[in-house]
Write a protein that holds these residues in place. Structure first.
Motif, mmCIF file in Angstrom:
data_model
loop_
_atom_site.group_PDB
_atom_site.id
_atom_site.type_symbol
_atom_site.label_atom_id
_atom_site.label_comp_id
_atom_site.label_asym_id
_atom_site.label_seq_id
_atom_site.Cartn_x
_atom_site.Cartn_y
_atom_site.Cartn_z
ATOM 1 N N ASN A 197 1.309 -1.561 0.583
ATOM 2 C CA ASN A 197 0.052 0.076 0.112
ATOM 3 C C ASN A 197 0.553 1.145 -0.125
ATOM 4 N N LYS A 198 1.566 1.474 0.683
ATOM 5 C CA LYS A 198 3.016 2.157 1.190
ATOM 6 C C LYS A 198 3.626 2.223 -0.186
ATOM 7 N N GLY A 199 4.226 1.597 -0.512
ATOM 8 C CA GLY A 199 4.548 2.173 -2.023
ATOM 9 C C GLY A 199 3.932 2.751 -3.571
ATOM 10 N N ARG A 200 2.660 2.448 -3.160
ATOM 11 C CA ARG A 200 1.781 2.436 -4.683
ATOM 12 C C ARG A 200 1.354 3.999 -3.687
ATOM 13 N N GLY A 201 1.710 4.220 -3.040
ATOM 14 C CA GLY A 201 1.295 6.091 -2.339
ATOM 15 C C GLY A 201 -0.357 5.651 -2.171
ATOM 16 N N SER A 202 -1.435 4.612 -1.659
ATOM 17 C CA SER A 202 -2.304 4.096 -0.677
ATOM 18 C C SER A 202 -2.660 4.499 0.590
#
Length: 661
Positions: A141-146
């Protein structure tokens, strides 16, 4: 069945539960009465197995799940999961039917009470088993900016599990939005927490730098406070630990409650659900009870209407099929196996943004213990991640990353340490795709293995015999004669199954060269054989066939030369790369007419790969002579003079062949 007649649902089907006493009392009562129905169905002989109810903990189980509102939010639960699931899905009928083993169950009866998958909800019955997976999901999630938050919900009994602390440490170092929720009811199965937990629970979270909170589901502001805490984790994007003091009114499972009656009376007197009822008028309470009664009748009728779950055709394996088409091979001459693997990782990172490398000491200038990742962390910043020494934790995180659509490649520094990862592999990575059709785990675990380096008993082992027996796990063990870089690329890009990629330490410096080997035509019925070929060379009409793989192949080749030059025997070598799932038909077609077969492996050969090969031949009426050669089942010594006498060399292979002849 959705619960729209009782509660509105959002666009994802999640119930919308207001924080008013009446709404909370109504939904909590629905959970309680549904679980009472489940227990009644047990008493009527309509349910088998076990179940773990949350009687008395309804508000506790509703609180965090209710506060999760983003489509990228995840709920990872445990064996006591009913309240979490009903709050997340509203599928009361699906839950009851699942526990009854009916076709209309949310997982078709496969998971039962403890093992459920539904959208972003996953539960498993292994204590702390889901915690590392939650870190991986949060990292994705963090890596996708979510802004998605992952709630990992455990009981206080789980505080004795080391996996939890690996996961908390990993979440802290990665700074990912995962909330570890401890439902603290003061007792595990029958053992009180006060007898099993040393120190302060909240301080355990703070020791890892987590934001920590402790609340009670008996406080009037409890629901609003939990919603605020979830919002804080979401806005900060950082991990936290929430301890919820609660009370369990029911037994651990169906009937094993040994607590003192006076203690139970105290818990009943403080029941949070009844405290909500006290804040309502008598007519409101009566209305809720009547609506619950009607709804439970509907649930029972609909669940009973489903036929028992049956397989249309019983599955024989859980492997997902090969996907995509073969890409072009880089024909550039690389100096050795290490360079070939490094180049493959570089290609994967450059061409597929979902590929991520995770492991200990992968960063430059070190580049891993055997330098396979050298130069990659600087070129692909943020996608080659050095981790704590935490084999189980990073394997769990890899599973979570894979479930979220990433293509993680986890490096375990030595294959000997795979034993620390076994629970994550055996009870999680291979179970999810096997049970849940919509869940895939395209995880690769790379690791160097084998001896002949003087590393001693716990750094020299060949553990493939432990892992080829894991249902649903792909085990690859190529040699310097295989295109190892291409095997790795295929495993990442065309194979959606958990895969163990073994690399013998002595092969890293070997020239990667197919020599006179040719690929054996794979049988169409052998899953994965087209991606991970079996090689052969030598006579088409051999006196003896040597079947070997991985780091034993150079030894086997030396033995073949001796047998040919000195004993004037015609020799064939067969070298599979795919150990599991075993390419049965491919090997049978090749081996059945051979007069003599010797299986050579570096691992001890009891209960392992060679045993499976010989059993395969015997089951199909093989009429020739067979033997196997491996190491003795004893620890591998550190002294090279001792180690060399323990591991089979070319002379041992020659002697075994002569005995066979």
């Amino acid at each position: 069945m959705a619960i729209s007649p009782v509660f509105p649902v959002d666009e994802h089907g999640k119930p919308s539960i207001a924080s008013s006493p009446r709404e909370l009392f109504l939904f909590g009562s629905l959970i309680r009465e549904t679980e009472k129905l489940i227990l009644e169905l047990f008493s009527r002989g309509l349910v088998s197995g076990t179940t773990h109810t949350c009687l008395g903990q309804e508000l506790c189980q509703m609180s965090v799940v209710r506060a999760l509102s983003h489509p990228d939010d995840y709920v990872l639960s445990n064996h006591r999961n009913h309240g979490h699931f009903m709050t997340y899905s509203g599928d009361f009928v699906g839950l009851v039917a699942e526990i009854m083993g009916r076709k209309g169950g949310v997982c078709g009866g496969y998971g039962g009470s403890q093992h459920i998958a539904y959208r972003n909800f996953h539960s498993n019955g292994v204590q702390a088993g889901m915690t590392g997976i939650g870190v991986g999901l949060a990292a994705a999630n963090k890596g996708r900016g979510s802004p998605g938050v992952v709630a990992v919900i455990i009981g206080d009994g789980t505080l004795g599990e080391g996996m939890l602390y690996e996961s908390m440490n990993l979440a802290s170092t990665w700074k990912v939005p995962v909330l570890f929720v401890v439902e603290h009811n003061g007792i595990a199965q029958t053992t009180y927490t006060r007898d099993t937990i040393g120190g302060d629970i909240v301080l355990r979270g703070r020791a890892f730098g987590l934001s920590t909170w402790r609340v009670s589901d008996r406080d009037e502001s409890f629901i609003d406070e939990v919603e605020r805490i979830v919002g804080e984790v979401r806005s900060s994007g950082l991990p936290g630990m929430l301890v919820i003091d609660t009370g369990r009114l029911g037994p651990h499972s169906k009937g094993d409650d040994l607590r003192d009656p006076a203690e139970m009376e105290g818990l009943v007197a403080g029941d949070p659900l009844m405290a909500l009822a006290a804040r309502l008028s008598a007519s409101e309470v009566d209305d809720v009870k009547e609506r619950c009664k009607e709804f439970i009748v509907q649930i029972e009728q609909q669940a009973l209407a489903f036929p028992p779950a049956v397989f249309d055709e019983a599955p024989e394996h859980v492997f997902r099929p090969v996907r995509g088409v073969d890409g072009p091979r880089d024909t550039e001459r690389l100096p050795n196996v290490r360079a070939a693997l490094n180049d493959a990782l570089r290609q994967l990172l450059a061409t597929d943004p979902e590929v991520i490398l995770v492991g200990e000491d992968l960063h430059d200038p070190y580049g891993g213990a055997f330098k396979v990742t050298a130069g990659l962390s600087e070129q692909f910043k943020g996608r080659v991640i050095s981790t704590p020494i935490s084999e189980a934790g990073i394997t769990g995180a890899g599973i979570g990353l894979a479930m979220a659509g990433k293509k993680p490649i986890v490096e375990i520094m030595f294959a000997d340490f795979l034993t620390l990862c076994m629970d994550q592999i055996y009870n999680h990575a291979v179970k999810f795709p096997g049970m849940f059709e919509d869940t895939s785990v395209p995880l690769i675990i790379r690791t160097p293995c084998g001896g002949r380096r003087g590393y001693g008993p716990t750094h020299s082992q060949s553990l493939e015999n432990l892992f080829v027996s894991v249902p649903g796990l792909t085990v690859l063990y190529g040699s310097h004669r295989h295109d190892l870089g291409h095997l790795l690329v295929n495993a990442s890009q065309r194979w959606d199954n958990p895969t163990l990629f073994l690399e013998h330490k002595l092969l890293y410096g070997e020239k990667q060269d197919a020599g006179d080997y040719v690929e054996v035509e794979p049988d169409g019925g052998d899953i994965g054989a087209v991606l991970f070929p079996t090689l052969r060379n030598g006579s088409d009409d051999p006196d003896v066939t040597l079947l070997s793989y991985g780091g034993m192949l150079p030894v086997t080749e030396k033995a073949a030369r001796i047998l040919s030059d000195e004993e004037e025997l015609s020799v064939e070598i067969v070298a599979p790369a795919l150990l599991a799932p075993l390419p049965r038909e491919t090997l049978l077609r090749l081996l059945m007419d051979r007069p003599r077969i010797l299986v050579v492996e570096e691992a001890h050969h009891h209960f392992g790969f060679s045993a499976e090969i010989l059993a395969l031949l015997a089951e199909n009426g093989y009429a020739g002579r067979v033997a196997r050669l491996g190491a003795a089942p004893v620890p591998i010594a550190s002294a090279r003079s001792l180690e060399s006498s323990q591991l089979p060399d070319e002379n041992a292979v020659v002697a075994a062949v002569m005995d066979l002849i």
